[in-house]
Each structure stands twice: as C-alpha cells, then as structure tokens.
Design an enzyme around this catalytic site. Structure first.
Site, PDB file in Angstrom:
ATOM      1  N   CYS A   1      -8.809  -3.355 -11.782  1.00  0.00           N
ATOM      2  CA  CYS A   1      -8.522  -2.198 -10.931  1.00  0.00           C
ATOM      3  C   CYS A   1      -7.241  -2.402 -10.124  1.00  0.00           C
ATOM      4  CB  CYS A   1      -9.689  -1.876 -10.015  1.00  0.00           C
ATOM      5  SG  CYS A   1     -10.024  -3.167  -8.819  1.00  0.00           S
TER       6      CYS A   1
ATOM      7  N   GLU B   1     -10.285 -11.562  -6.927  1.00  0.00           N
ATOM      8  CA  GLU B   1      -8.910 -11.517  -6.435  1.00  0.00           C
ATOM      9  C   GLU B   1      -8.511 -12.796  -5.703  1.00  0.00           C
ATOM     10  OE1 GLU B   1      -8.431  -7.969  -4.081  1.00  0.00           O
ATOM     11  OE2 GLU B   1     -10.296  -8.248  -3.014  1.00  0.00           O
TER      12      GLU B   1
ATOM     13  N   HIS C   1       0.792  -1.231   0.000  1.00  0.00           N
ATOM     14  CA  HIS C   1       0.000   0.000   0.000  1.00  0.00           C
ATOM     15  C   HIS C   1       0.819   1.273   0.000  1.00  0.00           C
ATOM     16  CE1 HIS C   1      -3.212  -2.905   0.476  1.00  0.00           C
ATOM     17  NE2 HIS C   1      -3.858  -2.028  -0.256  1.00  0.00           N
TER      18      HIS C   1
HETATM   19  C1  PEP Z   1      -6.109  -5.681  -5.738  1.00  0.00           C
HETATM   20  O1  PEP Z   1      -5.947  -6.577  -4.918  1.00  0.00           O
HETATM   21  O2  PEP Z   1      -5.698  -5.735  -6.915  1.00  0.00           O
HETATM   22  C2  PEP Z   1      -6.810  -4.435  -5.363  1.00  0.00           C
HETATM   23  C3  PEP Z   1      -7.130  -3.533  -6.260  1.00  0.00           C
HETATM   24  O3  PEP Z   1      -7.065  -4.250  -4.044  1.00  0.00           O
HETATM   25  P1  PEP Z   1      -5.983  -3.810  -2.939  1.00  0.00           P
HETATM   26  O4  PEP Z   1      -4.719  -3.473  -3.668  1.00  0.00           O
HETATM   27  O5  PEP Z   1      -6.566  -2.652  -2.221  1.00  0.00           O
HETATM   28  O6  PEP Z   1      -5.870  -5.028  -2.103  1.00  0.00           O
HETATM   29 MG    MG Z   2      -7.100  -6.551  -3.082  1.00  0.00          MG
END
Ligand code: PEP
Ligand code: MG
Length: 754
Positions: free
Chosen positions: A673, A602, A361
């Site tokens: 995404c 995912e 993140h």
């Molecule tokens: C992902 O896992 O690709 C996603 C968009 O969610 P995050 O990165 O917030 O886990």
């Molecule tokens: Mg994710």
C-alpha cells in the site's frame, strides 16, 4: 575567523539579489584575508564558461563579461578538480590563462576554492595577491569554509532565483529542479501559501488601496503595543527592573518612527503591509547582526520577534486570503495537508513545495487528488512566485517560472496528450486487472479525505486498501470523539459497499503532526509514532477501534490495519485492545463482526519476524514508503538525501521477497500500500514476486491497470530474474523503464504519451 565567517554568511543570506550577495562576499573576504583581490566566478553551463560575477580588486568593468571557457585557466582547474589550488606565482603554472580586461597582470599569489552545492560545482572563489607567496593552511581552510558555507547560503537564500537564471538554458524563463511528487503537468499562476506569523515566508504582493493598507499596519502596531504593555504589566512583579527593560525597548522600537516610517513608505510604494514589514524587519535585523558587540547582535532576535507580533495582528485583521487564480499552482516552502485541503480543488492545477520528497505527505495527498506536484525544490524563490506564470512538471520534477512561449507550447501539447491518455484509460474502468496470461490482482485505492472518495470510486477501485485515518484528525482542532469518527468511517464504508475497506489506526508522529497534540523530538521518525503513541494512549486507541467496529455494522468488509509495529509484543498488545473493544461493544448489545486485522510491514525488524506476524494476523500490507526509509536509513522528507531514497533499490526488493515468502508459509495474504504500488515500474516487480493485491492513490489506479493488462506475468517474471541480478536502483529503474517503453507503455514514465 569564526565570527567574521558568521557575519559574512548572515549578510549574504539577507541580500536580495545575487549580484549584491556576491559583492558582499568578495569585499568581506578581501578584508578578512588582507589580500589584494577577491573574485567570484560562476559556472554558466549554457555558455560553457566561468563568468566573473563579482570582484574587489580587479577591474570592475569586467564583471559580467570576462570569463574563462571550461577547461581554460586556473579557475577551470579548481572547478575540474573540485579542490583548492594554491600557487605562489600563478603565471608560472602551465594552466595560467591571462584574463583580458581585468588588469590582473599585477598579481602573483593565487588561491581558488570551489563553491560546491550538492556535489555540483557552482563556481569558484579566488583570492590573489601582488606578492609571491603561498597561502597558509589557516587561510586555505578559511576560504574553503567560506566557499562551502556560501554555496548553501547562495542556493537557499532568495538570491537562488538568480543562480538558476544564470544556469538555465532558457532565454526568458527559469527552470528549477525538484523531485517528482505527483505525475502530470500543471500550467497556471502561482499562489503562495505560508504558515501564519512566519515573517520569512511572507510573499511579495501589491495593493491598490494604499491608504487602507497603511491603516491596517498602523492598527496592527497599536495592537502590538497594547499587547506588550499588557504582558509587561502581567509580569511586573515577577521580573526585575532590568528584565523589564526588554519590554521598554520593544515599546521604544514600536514607537520609533524610523521603523514605522520605513514600512509605511514601502506600502506607499505599492507593497502590501506584510511584505513591507518583512523587508523592513529584515533590514533592521541585519544592522543588529552586523554589530561587533555580541550583546547587541542578540537584539536581532528581539527585532524579529517584534516583527512576528505585528504580523500576527496584520493577519488577524486581514479579511480573506487573495482569491485563488482560475488555474492555481500552489507554491509554498512547506505545503501542509491543511493548505492543500483549503484550496478549491476545481481551481488547483499544480503544487510546488520547496520541502518534501516523493513519499512525503504533500506528495501523497497531491496524488490522491490527481494534482501534478513537484516537491523538494531546494532553490525555490518562494516569495517571488506569487502571480507568476508557472509550469509544474510532475513527471520529471521540474518547475518553470515565466516559461518562454516555446516551453509553454510544448507543455500545453504534453498536457493535451495526457488528457487524451486519461480519457483512453477511463475505458479500462470496468475491466478486471488481469494480465494477458490470466493472473488477477485486485487493485484498491488509498484515501484519507472524504473528498477523495469520489475519485476512488470513479477509478474503479475494488475497495479501499488503505484509509489513512490521521487526515480527518489533522484537519480538526481537537481529537474527534467516537460518534464523530463513527460518522466519518461509516460514510467511507457505505460509499464503497459492497467492497472491503481497510482502515488504519491513527498513525501520527513523524511528519504528521496534530496541531492540538504537538510532539517535539529530535528524531521524530525514530520516535513516538504510529502504534507507539496509541498503545501509550489506549483511551484514544479504544475510541477509534470502537468507532471503526460500529461503522463496520456487522458486515465482514471492515479490516483494521496497524501501523509502525516493530515487535511482536506491540502486535499482541494491539490485538488485545481490539479484542477488548469488540467484547465491550458486544456487551453493549451492538451489532458488530469480528474484524480481519492486518499489520503494516514498514519497520525492517518485521521482515525477520514475518512468520510470527503472519501466524497472528489475517493479512499484511507492505508500507514501502517507510520500509524504504528505514531500510536505507534515508529520511523520506529530507530533500538533501532524496536522491538516495529509492524503493527500487535491490535491498527493498529483496526485503519484499522475503516478506512474501514468509507470509505464504502461513497462507497470509500480502498487499503493498506504499507509493511503490502506484509506480508502473515497481508494479512489474511486485507482480512477479506474487503480491496478492495493490493499493494506491486513485489517480494511479487506471495506469497500473493498464500495465497489468498489457504485460504477461511470465514476462514480468523474466524481468524480475534480470532485476534480481542488478546491484543498483539506478540500473533497475533504467531497465524497467526500457521494458515499459518496449511494451508500448512509455507514456507512463515520461511526460507525453509517446
Ligand atoms: C507507507 O509507509 O508506505 C505507508 C503506506 O504509510 P504512510 O505513507 O502513511 O506512512
Ligand atoms: Mg508508513
């Protein structure tokens, strides 16, 4: 042996420079193995030599000078083979090469073990003996274990700056390898951020007003004393006299002038109180850890605890963090969302984090803010980077400390070219994302903080494709209430009118922790995460859903996205709760519209159940970050396995193809995404596979639009046909890089826009 090993490693990790660490190693190994010589050689790529860096037994004058060219002598043999070489009479061996200036002619028995860190041979540890003899199996195992353990300790301890200095090709600077976190080049001055009361993370800083600093320290000590006395009094009836003795020992240590005087003399030498405390505590810890008595060794933890207590009071009394330099490069062991959010965006030019990987993140947030970032810099000497001139190369994942004028000029040129490219890209803002052969693919932005709404709008995004609601949850000290959430969501939806906004329900757990809702698990990414938490807490889920629906204000622009769904029953439960929230609001007389609902793909189980999912929902969105992590079984945050993490691996591409085909059978649109959507190479593949939309950080959006406007879909399909025959991510990446360069888009995949 294990005890000795443990102590050597402890000692080495406490050493404050490379030379010291190596001389401890050779001394201790020589003692433990009762040999005549122990030496450490390190590989210097620049000079193509193995240099003698420390010895106990050979002529000490040769240290730093004597060395063997790569390919020369037994030391090179060990490095080449990457395994132990054990000889009863070294001079008999055809590869033996006498090392001048070391006086080693007297020695016969030889054993060398490679020092390997992440598959790279860093050096060789050698023991020698006058007598002719073969070393025993347990001795070989010991040397190999020391070498293996030391490789990690050397690379991770503070001394690693020294290793890097030795390995670098730059004369007056250090370059360190990490992973590209966010594209771009950041040139500025280091500012170290660290979590409170973490002694090891305290950086070196100097102070002007020494006496005031001494006062800060004295005050912290007396507050810590009072604190311990209070603790002792509170527990006096519950604890036996013996257990209470611990507190007396603490108080004694705090009262002892030996420790406080040492801290004060460090402060008087110019250090700030926290740094002086860190160094002094480290020394005392080391003394205890080196004791033979296991009980006394345990006391090291008490000293550390004491240090943390004093530090907490120093930090409480400290008024402000040091000012952010004009061009701040934020440096930390693990930079959190809060640390990033606290930094003034107008001063932030780069982010460097020792932990993390491309899809963690900190990287995602940096991209959202358009700040170049390098993450997963395993050997980052964090404490020493405060105030240092730094360059973060977010394209190649490299960090330069105190770069030479030459390197700096080169990067300044690249930064200028990049600024020019960004200015050129701005012209694409109002143009559609459409290929030269007329294929249109809407581009949306990923957001999570109110502060990145403006860049998203400026990037010309056609809507929000992923609003990560956990970020507003993370920067608070409790769960936000329904009205508070409503206000945040309303602002997002209003700012983007008349465009659609996809809001994801709370996705905490894994690497996203809420300070007020701690979750302790051994395997957090396989644990209580995302929808699993919110289904277990319908009261939280319903509050959020109600806030979203109210923020939608009866329009059809709100879409709700469900994270981490791994089974159809979870999906049905979540859909049931959304329906419940909707019915309740209607019954309350609120103006709400039935939202479109989507699922994040995912977790790999959903690839195989894609049709069952597609039947139930209005759209799906591929979260390629987690999908890659779970498909390849590679923790997205673990720098040790970061090289195995690649969303362009054939398995991920095949999985996406299967999702798109399955969803199409139910006319269910598919979006991507995850970070893949912002990678120009991956976009060529996604375009050809037929995804319906892409959502990415605002800073990537115009670059991706450039790719789409330059490359015909027919060409992307040709590329895909070739990609589908390839068997490794590396081949695919290289192939797509070349395709981008040939299309005149080389500036998107390397620093500079050549
Ligand atoms: C992902 O896992 O690709 C996603 C968009 O969610 P995050 O990165 O917030 O886990
Ligand atoms: Mg994710």
């Amino acid at each position: 042996m294990l005890n000795i090993l443990h102590r050597v490693i402890q000692e080495v990790s406490q050493a404050d420079n490379l030379e010291r660490a190596l001389s401890i190693i050779v001394k201790r190994v020589k003692e433990a193995m009762q040999v005549d010589v122990c030496s450490a050689y390190l590989c210097n790529e620049g000079q193509q030599r193995h240099i003698l860096m420390a010895t106990d037994g050979l002529n000490p004058k040769a240290v730093g000078h004597a060395g063997l060219m790569f390919g020369e002598g037994l030391v090179s043999l060990v490095a080449e083979r990457a395994e132990t070489v054990n000889l009863d009479n070294a001079p008999d061996h055809p590869r033996f090469h006498f090392l001048h200036g070391t006086d080693e002619q007297a020695f016969h028995a030889f054993m060398g073990a490679p020092i390997i860190h992440h598959r790279k041979v860093l050096g060789v540890l050698v023991v020698q003996q006058r007598a002719r003899r073969k070393f025993e199996e347990d001795e070989t195992a010991f040397l190999l274990t020391v070498a293996a353990q030391l490789a990690g300790a050397i690379a991770h301890a503070e001394v690693s700056g020294g290793i890097a200095r030795l390995m670098t090709d730059f004369n007056d600077g250090v370059s360190l390898a990490g992973l590209p976190g966010s594209a771009g080049v950041g040139i500025g001055t280091g500012l170290v951020v660290y979590p409170p009361a973490d002694l090891d993370a305290v950086p070196d800083r100097t102070v002007e007003d020494v006496e005031a600093e001494v006062e800060v320290f004295r005050e912290a000590v007396s507050l810590a004393q009072a604190d311990i006395r209070e603790l002792q009094a509170r527990l006096s009836t519950a604890l036996s006299d013996e257990d209470q003795a611990l507190f007396d020992a603490y108080l004694q240590m705090l009262g002892s002038t030996s420790m406080t005087d040492q801290v004060i003399s460090r402060i008087r030498a110019g250090s700030w109180a926290s740094g002086a405390l860190r160094a002094t505590i480290k020394e005392h810890v080391q003394v205890f850890e080196n004791m033979d008595d296991p009980y006394m060794r345990e006391r090291a933890e008490d000293v550390r605890d004491l240090g943390r207590r004093i530090l907490r009071f120093i930090q409480k009394g400290r008024h402000k963090p040091p000012p952010y330099p004009e061009r701040t490069v934020l440096v930390g062991d693990e930079i959190t969302a809060t640390m990033l959010a606290e930094a003034p965006v107008d001063r932030l030019v780069g982010v460097i984090s020792a932990k993390g990987s491309t899809s963690s993140h900190v990287a995602i947030l940096s991209r959202a803010l358009g700040i170049p970032a390098v993450v997963g810099v395993k050997d980052l000497p964090v404490a020493r980077l405060e105030g240092q001139p730094l360059i973060a190369d977010g394209y190649n994942g490299r960090v330069y400390v105190a770069p030479s004028a030459h390197v700096r000029q080169e990067y300044e040129r690249l930064a200028r070219e990049e600024a020019q490219m960004t200015a050129d890209l701005a012209e694409l803002r109002e143009l559609p994302a459409e290929t030269p052969d007329g294929y249109r693919i809407p581009l949306y932005a990923n957001t999570g903080l109110l502060s990145d709404i403006t860049p998203s709008l400026l990037s010309g995004a056609e809507g929000i494709g992923l609003y990560r609601t956990e970020f507003p949850f993370m920067v608070r000290d409790r769960f936000p209430g329904e009205d508070e959430q409503f206000r945040i969501y309303r602002q997002v939806i209003e700012s983007f009118a008349p465009r659609p906004v996809v809001m994801r329900t709370l996705d905490v757990g894994g690497d996203k922790a809420l300070p007020y809702f701690p979750i302790k698990e051994d395997n957090p990414f396989l644990g209580w995460r995302g929808i699993r938490i919110t289904l277990d807490h319908p009261e939280l889920f319903l509050v959020q859903v109600r806030a979203m629906l109210r923020a939608g204000d009866g329009s059809d622009r709100l879409r709700i996205l469900l994270p981490m769904i791994s089974s159809i029953s979870e999906l049905d439960e979540a859909l049931g709760l959304i329906r419940q929230g909707y019915d309740e609001l209607l019954a309350d007389g609120e103006e709400v519209a039935r939202p479109q609902v989507g699922v994040m793909i995912e977790v790999p189980s959903l690839i195989y159940q894609i049709e069952a999912v597609a039947k139930r929902v209005d759209f799906v969105s591929i979260g390629s970050n987690d999908l890659t992590q779970y498909l390849l079984a590679v923790d997205r945050n673990n720098a040790n396995v970061a090289e195995l993490y690649d969303s362009l691996s054939p398995a991920v591409i095949m999985a996406i193809r299967q999702v798109i085909e399955g969803a199409a059978r139910h006319q269910c649109p598919v979006s991507v995404c995850g970070e893949m959507a912002g990678d120009p190479r991956a976009v060529l593949v996604l375009l050809a596979l037929g995804v319906d939309s892409l959502s990415m950080s605002a800073s990537s959006l115009l670059r991706i639009k450039w790719v789409i406007r330059k490359v015909a879909r027919a060409r992307a399909q040709e590329l895909l046909a070739a990609v589908l025959t390839m068997e490794s991510a590396k081949d695919i990446r290289q192939y797509l890089d070349t395709a981008l360069i040939e299309a005149g888009l080389g500036g998107l995949v390397r620093a500079g826009n050549k």
